[in-house]
Design an enzyme around this catalytic site. Structure first.
Site, PDB file in Angstrom:
ATOM      1  N   LYS A   1     -14.117 -19.017  35.119  1.00  0.00           N
ATOM      2  CA  LYS A   1     -12.749 -18.610  35.418  1.00  0.00           C
ATOM      3  C   LYS A   1     -12.388 -19.163  36.717  1.00  0.00           C
ATOM      4  O   LYS A   1     -13.240 -18.983  37.531  1.00  0.00           O
ATOM      5  CB  LYS A   1     -12.596 -17.254  35.261  1.00  0.00           C
ATOM      6  CG  LYS A   1     -10.986 -16.844  35.161  1.00  0.00           C
ATOM      7  CD  LYS A   1     -10.966 -15.132  35.038  1.00  0.00           C
ATOM      8  CE  LYS A   1      -9.445 -14.714  35.154  1.00  0.00           C
ATOM      9  NZ  LYS A   1      -9.337 -13.187  35.123  1.00  0.00           N
TER      10      LYS A   1
ATOM     11  N   HIS B   1     -11.487  -2.402  37.609  1.00  0.00           N
ATOM     12  CA  HIS B   1     -11.952  -2.385  36.457  1.00  0.00           C
ATOM     13  C   HIS B   1     -13.562  -2.617  36.799  1.00  0.00           C
ATOM     14  O   HIS B   1     -13.921  -3.078  37.677  1.00  0.00           O
ATOM     15  CB  HIS B   1     -11.444  -3.688  35.808  1.00  0.00           C
ATOM     16  CG  HIS B   1     -11.469  -5.151  36.357  1.00  0.00           C
ATOM     17  ND1 HIS B   1     -11.119  -5.419  37.620  1.00  0.00           N
ATOM     18  CD2 HIS B   1     -12.541  -6.160  35.965  1.00  0.00           C
ATOM     19  CE1 HIS B   1     -11.532  -6.798  37.686  1.00  0.00           C
ATOM     20  NE2 HIS B   1     -12.280  -7.071  37.022  1.00  0.00           N
TER      21      HIS B   1
ATOM     22  N   ASP C   1     -16.552  -5.381  34.851  1.00  0.00           N
ATOM     23  CA  ASP C   1     -16.816  -6.390  33.963  1.00  0.00           C
ATOM     24  C   ASP C   1     -17.392  -6.129  32.620  1.00  0.00           C
ATOM     25  O   ASP C   1     -18.284  -5.555  32.368  1.00  0.00           O
ATOM     26  CB  ASP C   1     -17.293  -7.505  34.657  1.00  0.00           C
ATOM     27  CG  ASP C   1     -16.558  -8.154  35.963  1.00  0.00           C
ATOM     28  OD1 ASP C   1     -15.357  -7.872  35.976  1.00  0.00           O
ATOM     29  OD2 ASP C   1     -17.322  -9.149  36.636  1.00  0.00           O
TER      30      ASP C   1
ATOM     31  N   HIS D   1     -14.473  -2.813  40.655  1.00  0.00           N
ATOM     32  CA  HIS D   1     -14.040  -3.445  41.639  1.00  0.00           C
ATOM     33  C   HIS D   1     -12.558  -3.797  41.562  1.00  0.00           C
ATOM     34  O   HIS D   1     -12.003  -3.553  40.322  1.00  0.00           O
ATOM     35  CB  HIS D   1     -14.911  -4.833  41.806  1.00  0.00           C
ATOM     36  CG  HIS D   1     -15.171  -5.716  40.602  1.00  0.00           C
ATOM     37  ND1 HIS D   1     -15.570  -5.227  39.594  1.00  0.00           N
ATOM     38  CD2 HIS D   1     -14.288  -6.722  40.117  1.00  0.00           C
ATOM     39  CE1 HIS D   1     -15.519  -6.248  38.588  1.00  0.00           C
ATOM     40  NE2 HIS D   1     -14.780  -7.119  38.976  1.00  0.00           N
TER      41      HIS D   1
END
Length: 334
Positions: A201, A220, A222, A276
């Site tokens: 990404k 959020h 991961d 994070h």
């Protein structure tokens, strides 16, 4: 409100004097009110992978922080520079050229170019970011039709970098597994072995007129096993620990390793997925290049049997990764 003509945050940013209300985070999320400002914040570990005791320190960081930075990781500076060159080149293209690679989940296009303009969170708030993502491994999961043809060298740069990520991932899995008292191959096997999926990404965070009120990405963890993040020099990544948000300082040449949900599940909670978020800048564009390392969609992940005992019962249910992902994206009970 955001104008209907805007197709990206990058395009929107060039025409704004003030932040549209849908980008203004609730006060309890605003960086100006929630970032640690003390004199001596605790430091996210920076670990030399070639030093004695490096693996023990990584395991300790994975358990305490869920994140650490690594240097002397074996990824050549030339491969890093080329990945960054083609990524910056893509976002410098005209908007209509980038739109050629636009994702459209309604049409089954779940990889490609996208923007947070498309969708807000449950409160209707949007993040200040555009992105490009696509699978880079294994070969059966790769669709080169969604890889940009420009700038020149994009495919070669991504394929070369992916090779280094496969090697580094195997090494991290092996040593983090051994530090749990398991066989070195146990973690890789738990996540699908050679079928593990790597998703590259690029995050693009343009200058923001009121960065103290906005976020590039909301808080959020991961969904991945782990994430290998290549940052640029513009400050932005923050992690949450002990009730505070801390900056992750830029270390030249370092890669940032995020522990994801799947390692937390497999380790039965011994390693922690890091919460994070990303802040943005008033004057500078920030970019980052995360590689998400995921189990194959049909592969089930649960606590490793050797880590489940009467003293430490299973904290999580085994679940196919595709089902886990669906529940998390749609905020359903796991």
């Amino acid at each position: 409100m955001v104008g209907t003509a805007a197709q990206s945050v990058q395009a929107l940013a060039s025409s704004l004097g003030a932040l549209p209300p849908e980008f203004v985070r609730p006060e309890h999320e605003q960086p100006r009110a929630t970032t640690f400002r003390g004199a001596a914040p605790p430091e996210i570990p920076v670990i030399n992978m070639s030093s004695p005791g490096a693996w023990r320190r990584m395991a300790e960081a994975a358990a305490e922080w869920g994140i650490f930075q690594v240097v002397c990781h074996g990824v050549p500076a030339e491969a890093v520079a080329e990945l960054q060159r083609v990524g910056r080149g893509f976002f410098a293209l005209p908007q209509e050229e980038k739109q050629r690679y636009a994702m459209d989940p309604a049409e089954g296009k779940t990889e490609g170019y996208g923007s947070t303009l498309r969708k807000g969170d449950l409160e209707g708030k949007k993040a200040w970011a555009d992105f490009l993502f696509h699978n880079v491994a294994p070969p059966a999961a790769v669709n080169h039709a969604v890889w940009p043809e420009s700038p020149e060298g994009y495919r070669e740069a991504n394929e070369a970098y992916c090779g280094h990520m496969l090697r580094l991932t195997r090494e991290l899995f092996g040593r983090l597994s051994a530090e749990l008292g398991l066989q070195e191959g146990a973690m890789a096997e738990a996540f699908g072995g050679d079928d593990v999926v790597l998703l590259q990404k690029i995050n693009f965070y343009p200058p923001c007129p009121q960065p103290e009120l906005a976020l590039g990405l909301a808080p959020h963890t991961d969904m991945s096993t782990l994430t290998v993040l290549l940052p640029d020099e513009v400050q932005g990544l923050q992690v949450f620990k002990d009730g505070c948000w801390y900056d992750v300082n830029y270390v030249p040449g370092a890669l940032i390793i995020h522990i994801g949900d799947q390692i937390e599940i497999m380790s039965n909670g011994r390693y922690k997925a890091v919460l994070h978020r990303t802040t943005v800048s008033r004057e500078k564009t920030r970019m980052s290049w995360p590689v998400f390392v995921e189990p194959p969609p049909e592969h089930a992940v649960g606590p490793h049997p050797q880590l489940v005992t009467d003293e430490f019962p299973a904290k999580y249910k085994a679940k196919k990764f595709k089902d886990y992902k669906y529940c998390k994206i749609n905020k359903l009970p796991q």
